[in-house]
Scaffold this motif. Structure first.
Motif, PDB file in Angstrom:
ATOM      1  N   ASN A 228       0.814  -1.212   0.000  1.00 49.53           N
ATOM      2  CA  ASN A 228       0.000   0.000   0.000  1.00 49.53           C
ATOM      3  C   ASN A 228       0.852   1.268   0.000  1.00 49.53           C
ATOM      4  O   ASN A 228       0.332   2.366  -0.215  1.00 49.53           O
ATOM      5  CB  ASN A 228      -0.945   0.015   1.206  1.00 49.53           C
ATOM      6  N   ASP A 229       2.160   1.107   0.254  1.00 42.97           N
ATOM      7  CA  ASP A 229       3.075   2.247   0.283  1.00 42.97           C
ATOM      8  C   ASP A 229       3.951   2.304  -0.963  1.00 42.97           C
ATOM      9  O   ASP A 229       4.995   2.954  -0.948  1.00 42.97           O
ATOM     10  CB  ASP A 229       3.958   2.172   1.535  1.00 42.97           C
ATOM     11  N   PHE A 230       3.517   1.650  -2.025  1.00 45.88           N
ATOM     12  CA  PHE A 230       4.329   1.607  -3.237  1.00 45.88           C
ATOM     13  C   PHE A 230       4.571   3.011  -3.785  1.00 45.88           C
ATOM     14  O   PHE A 230       5.717   3.435  -3.982  1.00 45.88           O
ATOM     15  CB  PHE A 230       3.652   0.731  -4.298  1.00 45.88           C
ATOM     16  N   TRP A 231       3.493   3.761  -4.017  1.00 43.05           N
ATOM     17  CA  TRP A 231       3.626   5.110  -4.563  1.00 43.05           C
ATOM     18  C   TRP A 231       4.052   6.106  -3.496  1.00 43.05           C
ATOM     19  O   TRP A 231       4.748   7.085  -3.792  1.00 43.05           O
ATOM     20  CB  TRP A 231       2.318   5.563  -5.199  1.00 43.05           C
ATOM     21  N   ASP A 232       3.642   5.868  -2.255  1.00 40.63           N
ATOM     22  CA  ASP A 232       3.928   6.816  -1.176  1.00 40.63           C
ATOM     23  C   ASP A 232       5.395   6.826  -0.773  1.00 40.63           C
ATOM     24  O   ASP A 232       5.952   7.878  -0.444  1.00 40.63           O
ATOM     25  CB  ASP A 232       3.087   6.474   0.068  1.00 40.63           C
ATOM     26  N   THR A 233       6.035   5.645  -0.782  1.00 40.83           N
ATOM     27  CA  THR A 233       7.385   5.536  -0.226  1.00 40.83           C
ATOM     28  C   THR A 233       8.378   4.841  -1.155  1.00 40.83           C
ATOM     29  O   THR A 233       9.483   5.341  -1.366  1.00 40.83           O
ATOM     30  CB  THR A 233       7.341   4.770   1.120  1.00 40.83           C
ATOM     31  N   ILE A 234       8.023   3.679  -1.684  1.00 38.25           N
ATOM     32  CA  ILE A 234       8.971   2.912  -2.497  1.00 38.25           C
ATOM     33  C   ILE A 234       9.421   3.718  -3.715  1.00 38.25           C
ATOM     34  O   ILE A 234      10.622   3.885  -3.964  1.00 38.25           O
ATOM     35  CB  ILE A 234       8.365   1.570  -2.936  1.00 38.25           C
ATOM     36  N   VAL A 235       8.473   4.226  -4.492  1.00 40.44           N
ATOM     37  CA  VAL A 235       8.819   5.000  -5.692  1.00 40.44           C
ATOM     38  C   VAL A 235       9.591   6.276  -5.339  1.00 40.44           C
ATOM     39  O   VAL A 235      10.614   6.570  -5.973  1.00 40.44           O
ATOM     40  CB  VAL A 235       7.553   5.316  -6.523  1.00 40.44           C
ATOM     41  N   PRO A 236       9.162   7.074  -4.326  1.00 47.02           N
ATOM     42  CA  PRO A 236       9.964   8.255  -3.961  1.00 47.02           C
ATOM     43  C   PRO A 236      11.390   7.911  -3.530  1.00 47.02           C
ATOM     44  O   PRO A 236      12.324   8.666  -3.823  1.00 47.02           O
ATOM     45  CB  PRO A 236       9.172   8.864  -2.799  1.00 47.02           C
ATOM     46  N   CYS A 237      11.574   6.784  -2.837  1.00 45.36           N
ATOM     47  CA  CYS A 237      12.927   6.384  -2.419  1.00 45.36           C
ATOM     48  C   CYS A 237      13.825   6.143  -3.621  1.00 45.36           C
ATOM     49  O   CYS A 237      14.932   6.685  -3.713  1.00 45.36           O
ATOM     50  CB  CYS A 237      12.867   5.127  -1.555  1.00 45.36           C
ATOM     51  N   TYR A 238      13.356   5.324  -4.545  1.00 43.75           N
ATOM     52  CA  TYR A 238      14.158   5.024  -5.732  1.00 43.75           C
ATOM     53  C   TYR A 238      14.341   6.271  -6.609  1.00 43.75           C
ATOM     54  O   TYR A 238      15.413   6.479  -7.189  1.00 43.75           O
ATOM     55  CB  TYR A 238      13.515   3.907  -6.548  1.00 43.75           C
ATOM     56  N   THR A 239      13.305   7.083  -6.709  1.00 45.91           N
ATOM     57  CA  THR A 239      13.404   8.306  -7.503  1.00 45.91           C
ATOM     58  C   THR A 239      14.450   9.248  -6.931  1.00 45.91           C
ATOM     59  O   THR A 239      15.249   9.836  -7.669  1.00 45.91           O
ATOM     60  CB  THR A 239      12.041   9.021  -7.568  1.00 45.91           C
ATOM     61  N   THR A 240      14.470   9.372  -5.599  1.00 46.75           N
ATOM     62  CA  THR A 240      15.461  10.226  -4.948  1.00 46.75           C
ATOM     63  C   THR A 240      16.867   9.694  -5.169  1.00 46.75           C
ATOM     64  O   THR A 240      17.797  10.455  -5.482  1.00 46.75           O
ATOM     65  CB  THR A 240      15.183  10.331  -3.438  1.00 46.75           C
ATOM     66  N   PHE A 241      17.038   8.384  -5.014  1.00 49.31           N
ATOM     67  CA  PHE A 241      18.359   7.781  -5.199  1.00 49.31           C
ATOM     68  C   PHE A 241      18.881   8.002  -6.623  1.00 49.31           C
ATOM     69  O   PHE A 241      20.024   8.430  -6.824  1.00 49.31           O
ATOM     70  CB  PHE A 241      18.299   6.288  -4.884  1.00 49.31           C
ATOM     71  N   ILE A 242      18.054   7.710  -7.618  1.00 48.05           N
ATOM     72  CA  ILE A 242      18.479   7.864  -9.015  1.00 48.05           C
ATOM     73  C   ILE A 242      18.731   9.334  -9.341  1.00 48.05           C
ATOM     74  O   ILE A 242      19.698   9.678 -10.051  1.00 48.05           O
ATOM     75  CB  ILE A 242      17.434   7.250  -9.960  1.00 48.05           C
ATOM     76  N   THR A 243      17.879  10.216  -8.831  1.00 45.93           N
ATOM     77  CA  THR A 243      18.082  11.652  -9.026  1.00 45.93           C
ATOM     78  C   THR A 243      19.419  12.093  -8.443  1.00 45.93           C
ATOM     79  O   THR A 243      20.182  12.829  -9.088  1.00 45.93           O
ATOM     80  CB  THR A 243      16.948  12.454  -8.365  1.00 45.93           C
ATOM     81  N   ALA A 244      19.713  11.643  -7.230  1.00 49.12           N
ATOM     82  CA  ALA A 244      20.979  11.996  -6.575  1.00 49.12           C
ATOM     83  C   ALA A 244      22.166  11.462  -7.366  1.00 49.12           C
ATOM     84  O   ALA A 244      23.200  12.132  -7.485  1.00 49.12           O
ATOM     85  CB  ALA A 244      21.002  11.454  -5.152  1.00 49.12           C
ATOM     86  N   TRP A 245      22.022  10.263  -7.907  1.00 51.97           N
ATOM     87  CA  TRP A 245      23.107   9.650  -8.684  1.00 51.97           C
ATOM     88  C   TRP A 245      23.445  10.517  -9.904  1.00 51.97           C
ATOM     89  O   TRP A 245      24.610  10.774 -10.204  1.00 51.97           O
ATOM     90  CB  TRP A 245      22.693   8.248  -9.129  1.00 51.97           C
ATOM     91  N   ILE A 246      22.405  10.982 -10.579  1.00 56.53           N
ATOM     92  CA  ILE A 246      22.611  11.839 -11.754  1.00 56.53           C
ATOM     93  C   ILE A 246      23.138  13.211 -11.343  1.00 56.53           C
ATOM     94  O   ILE A 246      24.077  13.745 -11.946  1.00 56.53           O
ATOM     95  CB  ILE A 246      21.288  11.979 -12.537  1.00 56.53           C
ATOM     96  N   TYR A 247      22.541  13.777 -10.304  1.00 59.01           N
ATOM     97  CA  TYR A 247      22.924  15.121  -9.843  1.00 59.01           C
ATOM     98  C   TYR A 247      24.381  15.160  -9.400  1.00 59.01           C
ATOM     99  O   TYR A 247      25.102  16.127  -9.675  1.00 59.01           O
ATOM    100  CB  TYR A 247      22.016  15.516  -8.678  1.00 59.01           C
ATOM    101  N   GLU A 248      24.826  14.095  -8.730  1.00 58.14           N
ATOM    102  CA  GLU A 248      26.195  14.054  -8.203  1.00 58.14           C
ATOM    103  C   GLU A 248      27.204  13.530  -9.223  1.00 58.14           C
ATOM    104  O   GLU A 248      28.384  13.377  -8.898  1.00 58.14           O
ATOM    105  CB  GLU A 248      26.241  13.180  -6.940  1.00 58.14           C
ATOM    106  N   ASN A 249      26.742  13.240 -10.435  1.00 53.31           N
ATOM    107  CA  ASN A 249      27.618  12.779 -11.523  1.00 53.31           C
ATOM    108  C   ASN A 249      28.422  11.531 -11.144  1.00 53.31           C
ATOM    109  O   ASN A 249      29.626  11.434 -11.417  1.00 53.31           O
ATOM    110  CB  ASN A 249      28.583  13.901 -11.948  1.00 53.31           C
ATOM    111  N   ARG A 250      27.761  10.560 -10.540  1.00 49.24           N
ATOM    112  CA  ARG A 250      28.438   9.322 -10.172  1.00 49.24           C
ATOM    113  C   ARG A 250      28.675   8.449 -11.402  1.00 49.24           C
ATOM    114  O   ARG A 250      27.916   8.485 -12.366  1.00 49.24           O
ATOM    115  CB  ARG A 250      27.600   8.559  -9.138  1.00 49.24           C
ATOM    116  N   HIS A 251      29.715   7.625 -11.330  1.00 45.27           N
ATOM    117  CA  HIS A 251      30.063   6.765 -12.463  1.00 45.27           C
ATOM    118  C   HIS A 251      29.084   5.597 -12.578  1.00 45.27           C
ATOM    119  O   HIS A 251      28.690   4.990 -11.578  1.00 45.27           O
ATOM    120  CB  HIS A 251      31.488   6.232 -12.299  1.00 45.27           C
ATOM    121  N   ILE A 252      28.742   5.259 -13.817  1.00 44.70           N
ATOM    122  CA  ILE A 252      27.754   4.218 -14.083  1.00 44.70           C
ATOM    123  C   ILE A 252      28.236   2.844 -13.622  1.00 44.70           C
ATOM    124  O   ILE A 252      27.418   1.995 -13.226  1.00 44.70           O
ATOM    125  CB  ILE A 252      27.391   4.185 -15.591  1.00 44.70           C
TER     126      ILE A 252
END
Length: 300
Positions: free
Chosen positions: A29-53
Motif C-alpha cells: 500500500n506504500d508503493f507510490w507513497d514511499t517505495i517510488v519516492p525512495c528510488y526516484t530520490t536515489f536515481i536523481t541523486a546519482w545523476i545530480y552528483e555525476n556518479r560513475h555508471i
C-alpha cells in the motif's frame, strides 16, 4: 535420508517465499507513497552528483536493502498498532487478513529494526535511520492521534529522513543547495498530506484520532484544503524550486504549471467526495511529489 533432505529444502524454500509474500503484503500500500519516492530520490541523486555508471549496480543494491528496511520498520510498526482500523480501511493487510499473528509481527519488527540499524551503519546513513526510528515510534504512538503532529511535523521530518538517506547513499556530503530543496519539498509534502485523511475517516474514528476531517468536519476540512491548495501549497512548492536560484523561462513555466496542477487537486477535494475518489485525489498529490524530485537536476 535423501527424502528428508529434499523435504527440508522444500520447507526452507516455502518459508522464504512466505516471508517475501508477507513483506510485500506489509508494504504494497506504500508503493507510490514511499517505495517510488525512495528510488526516484536515489536515481536523481546519482545523476545530480555525476556518479560513475560502473558503480551503479552495487549502489542500487544498497539502496534496495536500505529502502525495504526503511519501509518495513514503519509499515509493520504501524500495522501492529492499527489492526482495528485496518480491518475497516485495509482488510487485505497481513494482520486483519490472518496471515500473521500480532506476536509474529512484533518479532519480525524487532528483527527488521536490528537489521535496519546494522545496514544503516554500514552504509553511512546511521543518523537518518535513527531519526526515522524515532519518528516511527512517535507516529505509531501519540503522534498519529492529531493531524498536526502526524502530518505537519512527523511526515515532514520523515520525508527529510527519507530523501536525506537516499541522497547520502550516493555521496558522503549533501550540499547546501540540495538540503534547501529537500527541506522545502518535505515541508510542502507534510503540510499537504492531511488530504489523505479524507479517505480513511471511518477507520480513524475507530482509533479516536483527531485528523483534519474528524476535528473540523468533512465539509469544513475540504474547504480548508481547497483554500490551502490554491494559496499556501503553491507557495511552499515555489520556495523548493527557487531555492536553487535558477530563474530561467523553463522555471517560470514550471511554476505556472504547478499552480494549475494544485488547482486540479483543490477542485477534486471539493468535487469528488467518496473514499475511492479521495484516495485518487491524494495520489494526484503524491504524483506531483514524485515528479518534482528529479526536477532539481534541471535547476543546477
Amino acid at each position: 535420508m535423501i527424502y528428508l533432505s529434499w523435504y527440508q529444502s522444500l520447507l526452507t524454500v516455502n518459508t522464504l517465499f512466505f516471508e517475501l509474500r508477507l513483506i510485500w503484503r506489509f508494504v504494497r500500500n506504500d508503493f507510490w507513497d514511499t517505495i517510488v519516492p525512495c528510488y526516484t530520490t536515489f536515481i536523481t541523486a546519482w545523476i545530480y552528483e555525476n556518479r560513475h555508471i560502473q558503480d551503479f549496480p552495487l549502489a542500487f543494491l544498497m539502496c534496495t536493502i536500505y529502502t525495504m528496511l526503511y519501509i518495513l520498520t514503519f509499515c509493520v510498526a504501524n500495522q501492529v498498532n492499527s489492526v482495528e482500523e485496518d480491518a475497516i480501511n485495509k482488510p487485505d493487510r497481513p494482520l486483519p487478513a490472518g496471515l500473521v499473528s500480532r506476536r509474529g509481527a512484533i518479532i519480525r519488527l524487532l528483527i527488521y529494526n536490528a537489521f535496519f540499524i546494522i545496514v544503516a551503519y554500514l552504509f553511512n546513513v546511521l543518523l537518518f535511520a535513527i531519526a526515522w526510528q524515532v519518528i516511527t515510534i512517535i507516529l505509531c504512538g501519540w503522534g498519529s492521534k492529531h493531524w498536526v503532529t502526524k502530518n505537519l511535523i512527523c511526515i515532514s521530518a520523515g520525508t527529510v529522513a527519507l530523501m536525506g538517506a537516499e541522497w547520502q547513499l550516493t555521496t558522503p556530503t549533501i550540499s547546501h543547495n540540495v538540503w534547501q530543496f529537500i527541506i522545502f519539498l518535505s515541508i510542502w509534502a507534510g503540510f499537504g498530506l492531511p488530504v489523505q485523511d479524507l479517505r480513511d475517516q471511518v477507520g480513524d474514528a475507530v482509533m479516536h484520532r483527531k485528523t483534519l476531517p474528524l476535528q473540523f468536519g468533512d465539509l469544513l476540512s475540504r474547504k480548508m484544503l481547497f483554500v490551502y491548495f490554491l494559496t499556501v501549497s503553491p507557495i511552499l512548492y515555489y520556495f523548493a524550486i527557487v531555492s536553487q536560484e535558477n530563474f530561467s523561462a523553463w522555471v517560470i513555466a514550471l511554476i505556472v504549471a504547478q499552480y494549475i496542477y494544485h488547482g486540479v487537486v483543490a477542485y477534486r477535494v471539493m468535487r469528488f467526495r467518496t473514499s475511492k475518489a479521495d484516495d485518487k485525489t491524494y495520489h494526484y498529490f503524491v504524483y506531483l511529489f514524485i515528479a518534482t524530485i528529479p526536477v532539481i537536476c534541471f535547476l543546477k
